[in-house]
Scaffold this motif. Sequence first.
Motif, PDB file in Angstrom:
ATOM      1  N   ARG A   1     -43.814  18.187  17.331  1.00 43.40           N
ATOM      2  CA  ARG A   1     -44.634  19.371  17.019  1.00 43.40           C
ATOM      3  C   ARG A   1     -45.822  18.958  16.155  1.00 43.40           C
ATOM      4  N   GLU A   2     -46.946  19.646  16.374  1.00 40.76           N
ATOM      5  CA  GLU A   2     -48.148  19.295  15.620  1.00 40.76           C
ATOM      6  C   GLU A   2     -47.897  19.462  14.115  1.00 40.76           C
ATOM      7  N   SER A   3     -47.152  20.519  13.756  1.00 43.01           N
ATOM      8  CA  SER A   3     -46.900  20.767  12.328  1.00 43.01           C
ATOM      9  C   SER A   3     -46.071  19.627  11.724  1.00 43.01           C
ATOM     10  N   VAL A   4     -45.132  19.099  12.507  1.00 45.35           N
ATOM     11  CA  VAL A   4     -44.299  17.993  12.020  1.00 45.35           C
ATOM     12  C   VAL A   4     -45.139  16.721  11.916  1.00 45.35           C
ATOM     13  N   ARG A   5     -45.961  16.496  12.943  1.00 44.46           N
ATOM     14  CA  ARG A   5     -46.822  15.305  12.926  1.00 44.46           C
ATOM     15  C   ARG A   5     -47.747  15.334  11.703  1.00 44.46           C
ATOM     16  N   ASN A   6     -48.338  16.502  11.454  1.00 42.15           N
ATOM     17  CA  ASN A   6     -49.266  16.604  10.325  1.00 42.15           C
ATOM     18  C   ASN A   6     -48.540  16.450   8.987  1.00 42.15           C
ATOM     19  N   GLY A   7     -47.356  17.077   8.883  1.00 40.00           N
ATOM     20  CA  GLY A   7     -46.579  16.960   7.649  1.00 40.00           C
ATOM     21  C   GLY A   7     -46.188  15.516   7.378  1.00 40.00           C
ATOM     22  N   CYS A   8     -45.779  14.815   8.442  1.00 38.19           N
ATOM     23  CA  CYS A   8     -45.384  13.409   8.297  1.00 38.19           C
ATOM     24  C   CYS A   8     -46.581  12.560   7.909  1.00 38.19           C
ATOM     25  N   SER A   9     -47.715  12.849   8.514  1.00 34.13           N
ATOM     26  CA  SER A   9     -48.917  12.083   8.214  1.00 34.13           C
ATOM     27  C   SER A   9     -49.278  12.235   6.743  1.00 34.13           C
ATOM     28  N   PHE A  10     -49.126  13.449   6.249  1.00 34.08           N
ATOM     29  CA  PHE A  10     -49.442  13.748   4.845  1.00 34.08           C
ATOM     30  C   PHE A  10     -48.535  12.950   3.900  1.00 34.08           C
ATOM     31  N   LEU A  11     -47.267  12.832   4.288  1.00 35.11           N
ATOM     32  CA  LEU A  11     -46.288  12.198   3.394  1.00 35.11           C
ATOM     33  C   LEU A  11     -46.086  10.709   3.673  1.00 35.11           C
ATOM     34  N   GLY A  12     -46.737  10.207   4.719  1.00 32.01           N
ATOM     35  CA  GLY A  12     -46.535   8.805   5.060  1.00 32.01           C
ATOM     36  C   GLY A  12     -45.180   8.552   5.695  1.00 32.01           C
ATOM     37  N   LEU A  13     -44.670   9.527   6.458  1.00 30.15           N
ATOM     38  CA  LEU A  13     -43.373   9.367   7.125  1.00 30.15           C
ATOM     39  C   LEU A  13     -43.594   9.276   8.640  1.00 30.15           C
TER      40      LEU A  13
ATOM     41  N   MET B   1     -35.494  -0.759  13.579  1.00 29.99           N
ATOM     42  CA  MET B   1     -34.625   0.094  12.770  1.00 29.99           C
ATOM     43  C   MET B   1     -35.221   0.226  11.386  1.00 29.99           C
ATOM     44  N   LEU B   2     -34.945   1.339  10.768  1.00 35.22           N
ATOM     45  CA  LEU B   2     -35.438   1.575   9.424  1.00 35.22           C
ATOM     46  C   LEU B   2     -34.625   0.748   8.430  1.00 35.22           C
ATOM     47  N   GLU B   3     -35.305   0.205   7.410  1.00 37.39           N
ATOM     48  CA  GLU B   3     -34.586  -0.488   6.340  1.00 37.39           C
ATOM     49  C   GLU B   3     -34.409   0.506   5.195  1.00 37.39           C
ATOM     50  N   GLY B   4     -33.217   1.006   4.980  1.00 33.54           N
ATOM     51  CA  GLY B   4     -33.001   2.025   3.946  1.00 33.54           C
ATOM     52  C   GLY B   4     -33.579   3.361   4.377  1.00 33.54           C
ATOM     53  N   GLU B   5     -33.897   4.211   3.390  1.00 29.92           N
ATOM     54  CA  GLU B   5     -34.451   5.518   3.719  1.00 29.92           C
ATOM     55  C   GLU B   5     -35.970   5.443   3.717  1.00 29.92           C
ATOM     56  N   GLN B   6     -36.594   6.405   4.409  1.00 35.87           N
ATOM     57  CA  GLN B   6     -38.045   6.475   4.370  1.00 35.87           C
ATOM     58  C   GLN B   6     -38.468   6.986   2.998  1.00 35.87           C
ATOM     59  N   LEU B   7     -39.452   6.324   2.413  1.00 33.54           N
ATOM     60  CA  LEU B   7     -39.933   6.732   1.095  1.00 33.54           C
ATOM     61  C   LEU B   7     -41.418   7.063   1.197  1.00 33.54           C
ATOM     62  N   PRO B   8     -41.823   8.176   0.588  1.00 27.55           N
ATOM     63  CA  PRO B   8     -43.239   8.522   0.662  1.00 27.55           C
ATOM     64  C   PRO B   8     -44.091   7.487  -0.061  1.00 27.55           C
ATOM     65  N   ARG B   9     -45.292   7.278   0.429  1.00 27.85           N
ATOM     66  CA  ARG B   9     -46.120   6.196  -0.104  1.00 27.85           C
ATOM     67  C   ARG B   9     -47.052   6.682  -1.209  1.00 27.85           C
ATOM     68  N   ILE B  10     -47.670   5.710  -1.874  1.00 34.33           N
ATOM     69  CA  ILE B  10     -48.563   6.018  -2.984  1.00 34.33           C
ATOM     70  C   ILE B  10     -49.865   6.640  -2.496  1.00 34.33           C
ATOM     71  N   CYS B  11     -50.521   6.006  -1.507  1.00 35.64           N
ATOM     72  CA  CYS B  11     -51.827   6.554  -1.113  1.00 35.64           C
ATOM     73  C   CYS B  11     -51.972   6.608   0.394  1.00 35.64           C
TER      74      CYS B  11
END
Lengths: 361, 349
Positions: free
Chosen positions: B258-270, B339-349
């Motif tokens: 979904r566009e809303s999910v894509r945008n939210g993820c982009s914002f958080l670096g996920l 595969m992901l290493e650990g959990e996804q963590l939001p980035r600094i910038c």
Amino acid sequence: MNIADSFRDPALCKGLLARLHEELDRPLRFMEVCGTHTVAIFQSGLRPLLPEGITHLSGPGCPVCVTHESEVAAFLDLAGREGIILATFGDLMRVPGPKGRNLKLAQAEGARVEIVYSPVDALQLAAKNPGDTVVFLGVGFETTAPTVAGTVMMAKAQGLRNFKVLCFHKLVPPALRVLLDDPECAIDSFLLPGHVSTVLGLEPYQFVAGKYGTPGVITGFDPVDILESLLIMVEQRKSGDYRIVNQYRRAVADSGNARAREVMFGVFETADALWRGVGRIPESGLVFREDYASFDALQALGVTVQEAPPTPGCKCGEVLKGKMQPVDCPLFGKGCTPAKPVGPCMVSTEGSCAAYYKYSV
Amino acid sequence: MSKSPLADTLSEKTLLLDHGSGGHASSRLIGNLFFRHFDNPILNAMNDAARLDMCGPISMSTDSYTVDPLFFPGGDIGTLAVHGTVNDVAMMGARPRYLSCGFILEEGLPMETLERIVVSMAAAASEAGVVIVTGDTKVVPRGAVDKVFINTTGLGEIIADPAPAGNCARPGDAVLVSGTMGDHGLTVLSGREGLNFSTDIRSDSAPLNHMVEALVTQVGDIHVLRDPTRGGLATTLNEIAGQSGVVIHMREADVPVRESVRNGCSFLGLDPLYLANEGKLICILPQEKAQAALELMRSMPYGENAVQVGTVRDAADGPGKAGQVVLETPLGGHRLLGMLEGEQLPRIC
């Protein structure tokens, strides 16, 4: 197609790629200063499609990667202290300090560590925990430092005395000067960081083109941005007209954000700083001004940054300076993987080693 | 919200350690809350164990649920505890029939909160066509758990022959997903962190057993069924590629987000491909059956956005090695989807 998608439009990218293949008449070594650009190039699948004559190097623009071992040691020194809550952005959690210790491990051992999305969240944490001291880990470049400075101003206005910042902010332009002064770096052009430039604008980079005759292009993070910027670089190398160009006009004003700079330099002033793998760079860091010294965790909590020795075998410094590609590091993929990173370039989501490890087919 | 039925029969509004004592308080809690909402003859028999009538090969799965926040757009911990286990049982090509349910509850929990969860669970079980036949309640001192932990175990009859399994993906197979990726993961993350996206982000929590039954009985020859929960689509496909010793080739442009999910993820670096889903399945089957499976899924609730996202390849056909997932980007380039290493963590910038 919405406007954001247009910067990823495959047809437009294919056209730009074809032009790049046509126009490139000599090798081009460019450095993406910002780690987000490194990741963007891999994630979009652009890397294998670029002409063979283009070499891309990862620069010192991942804030996690350039955080010095001694600075990580200072975080870890605070973690677990009675009455201290550390507030941090998420990507510092796994950064290895001396002896491979990190904040994740400290948290598992009982340290109070909170991941926040904004320094203002840390301020709220301080308000909710008046009996504790909340220390925000101030890591990041010009993108992040103004919001941290603004938060410190808010804390002062609110009289919140249990909020402190461990300030290890760094500035990008002085690091570029170090690279340009090093003949081994041999960089033809810089892909300049989009986020940092929203604050800086063009002026702080002018010496790159003016004094060193090296083109620089401020760039966004989508494939169209990157390809268009590479074309600008190639054209500048051909014409000899070396300038700083703002390709990312939809986000970056040529003059940057004067208010953000005013806030940043209202709270902080420049000082020498330690960069992991690079060493001490003059006037490349931020420290608290006298008026805000009471918010400085270093002073208030008696934290001393003792220069830790470099991690044995770690070549992150060579990678950050563009002297070595990640895959050429003897530890890459063997002693150093995202599961057990030796250096920060492997642990950060924006780190070049992690990008090569995770995305290369 | 309607008034709690407990308020009519009990004076208790807050859960006490007494409610886990096994005495009268426990009896009142069980009788007036759990039995009232989970009502069915097997449970009502009140024996030490449930007597079940099942035969043939059986699918069994257990999972524990510890979500924060307890309630989020599109569901709550109760719906998750039912959907999660029902879906896991179904992914063996099975018809889920029975659930057990164990609660570990924190002293001080408002009774109304517990009832909202139990009501949700009853409704979710009813929609899935499963009955909750046995259960357990423990109340622990404040701070020993975070409000409510729920464990559910499910049993179902395997109706597919052979049963789909993670090691059955074959070169030439099609890789289908039943809908958009990342909705649940981003919803819970934004709820937990107080990130109020002014968009339509909501969990996709849903029972998939009816879709599975239709696929098995009407299309057949299903090689792999999996629900991409924690770790998301990327992690689940890596598991399948490893189990089957194949390369899974995915086309990024075909993965529905979904566009809303894509945008939210982009914002958080996920990355939405690593975020959990609670109402989506991956179906791997021979390419010639893909169209029929897609049409069937699209005709059913929770499957309207079903698409083919990739194919299974032999490692010799490159790019990629056996056990890897290779993503073809919209530009035509390739990269690993690891595969992901650990959990996804939001980035600094």
